[in-house]
Design an enzyme around this catalytic site. Structure first.
Site, PDB file in Angstrom:
ATOM      1  N   HIS A 237      11.814  38.834  13.227  1.00 40.89           N
ATOM      2  CA  HIS A 237      11.861  40.278  12.988  1.00 40.89           C
ATOM      3  C   HIS A 237      10.749  41.026  13.731  1.00 40.89           C
ATOM      4  O   HIS A 237      11.011  41.854  14.592  1.00 40.89           O
ATOM      5  CB  HIS A 237      11.718  40.565  11.483  1.00 40.89           C
ATOM      6  CG  HIS A 237      12.747  39.919  10.611  1.00 40.89           C
ATOM      7  ND1 HIS A 237      14.093  40.205  10.669  1.00 40.89           N
ATOM      8  CD2 HIS A 237      12.612  38.995   9.628  1.00 40.89           C
ATOM      9  CE1 HIS A 237      14.742  39.489   9.762  1.00 40.89           C
ATOM     10  NE2 HIS A 237      13.864  38.757   9.119  1.00 40.89           N
TER      11      HIS A 237
HETATM   12  O1  RIB Z   1      12.753  42.468   6.684  1.00 44.45           O
HETATM   13  C1  RIB Z   1      11.835  41.832   7.530  1.00 44.45           C
HETATM   14  C2  RIB Z   1      10.497  42.465   7.455  1.00 44.45           C
HETATM   15  O2  RIB Z   1       9.969  42.356   6.130  1.00 44.45           O
HETATM   16  C3  RIB Z   1       9.447  41.765   8.343  1.00 44.45           C
HETATM   17  O3  RIB Z   1       8.478  42.683   8.730  1.00 44.45           O
HETATM   18  C4  RIB Z   1       8.876  40.731   7.424  1.00 44.45           C
HETATM   19  O4  RIB Z   1       7.535  40.367   7.797  1.00 44.45           O
HETATM   20  C5  RIB Z   1       8.845  41.472   6.117  1.00 44.45           C
HETATM   21  O5  RIB Z   1       7.649  42.230   6.080  1.00 44.45           O
END
Ligand code: RIB
Ligand code: CA
Length: 308
Positions: A237
């Site tokens: 992500h």
């Molecule tokens: O949904 C993914 C996000 O939420 C990323 O930033 C992960 O680190 C969590 O913070």
């Protein structure tokens, strides 16, 4: 061209990879790391951010920020990141955190910067960034772009409706949508194109490098494949947000209108992202649409070994 960068983060395993990629990206002049509670609470995320700075051998101030959102409480994701936020992977002890709080430190960096010169990269709940910009709105003109890993135009990952960062502080996210500066979104649909597989881990294990590459590879090896994505791999992500700044050629984009549901109830934190202009509202964000996944992993494989 070097870009002035502030990264707000809640490390978090994927944040760790994103931070190491940022530290290894020559064009990024990272002025500040601000830390939110987010994934596993500030008592862990702050230690992790400091440890990652030490691991990369960089001298970048790390400052503590919000351990709760503007309204309510953060959700937490120890099931995803482990209780310590790093899936049990050890980091070196980091330098002391810079005294003060994130919103003030972000404002100080913006106040010292030329107009339209600072890129804000948000990798966690948007609380710190929103507090900085609502406390001193005039500083928004120092911001060139706000790049956020947040949101989803389809299924969520913390509720059926909402992505974790948006869910944790939807009011903060709406504040950033409304701040008048360019906002770019790496949503779950984009990050689903950056799935780390055992083959990627094997390639990294076979790549010569230092401690940072070894730690990154170990973290990646422990990240769980996403059930939501059929177990095909672990979505990277937060690295997608950094990759947009470091290697924009890997992406395609589209202008869209985005808003976030602030109501209590099962849809709270849903990002309403109008990819086809159905609501007739003018676009207010840039959506990262597609990613060259091979190029993304080639970037990680090339950049991580440059760290000590
Ligand atoms: O949904 C993914 C996000 O939420 C990323 O930033 C992960 O680190 C969590 O913070
Ligand atoms: Ca994060």
């Amino acid at each position: 061209m070097t870009r002035r960068i502030i990264i707000d983060t809640d490390p978090g395993t994927d944040d760790a990879i994103a931070l190491l990629l940022a530290f290894a990206s020559p064009g990024l002049d990272i002025r500040l790391i601000s830390v939110a509670g987010g994934n596993v609470g500030l008592r862990h995320t702050l230690v992790n951010a400091r440890g990652l700075v030490a691991l990369a051998g960089v001298t970048i101030p790390v400052v503590a920020g919000a351990d709760r959102p503007l309204v309510g409480q953060f959700a937490a994701a120890p099931d995803v990141h482990g209780d310590d936020g790093m899936m049990g992977v050890s980091l070196p002890p980091g330098p002391p955190a810079t005294p003060g709080i994130a919103a003030d430190a972000i404002r100080a960096e913006l106040r010292a910067a030329p107009a339209n010169s600072v890129t804000l990269i948000g990798l966690g709940p948007a609380t710190n960034l929103a507090l900085a910009l609502t406390t001193e709105p005039a500083l928004a003109d120092r911001v060139a772009e706000i790049v956020l890993m947040t949101g989803a135009w389809a299924e969520g990952n913390i509720t059926p409706s909402a992505e974790f960062n948006a869910f944790c502080d939807p009011e903060a996210l709406q504040i950033l949508f409304d701040c008048g500066r360019p906002v770019t979104l790496a949503t779950l649909e984009l990050t689903a194109q950056a799935l780390c597989t055992p083959a990627h881990v094997a390639t990294l294990r076979a790549t010569p490098g230092g401690a940072a590459l070894h730690v990154a590879t170990e973290i990646l090896s422990r990240m769980k494949p996403s059930r939501r994505l059929g177990g095909r791999g672990a979505p990277q992500h937060d690295s997608c947000a950094v990759a947009w700044v470091a290697a924009p050629h890997l992406f395609t984009t589209r202008p869209v209108h985005a808003a976030v549901n602030l109501s209590p109830g099962p849809d709270r934190g849903r990002t309403i992202i109008d990819r086809w202009g159905r609501n007739g509202l003018a676009p207010n964000v840039t959506l990262l649409d597609t990613l060259d996944a091979d190029g993304f992993f080639a970037l990680l494989t090339a950049r991580l070994p440059t760290l000590p």
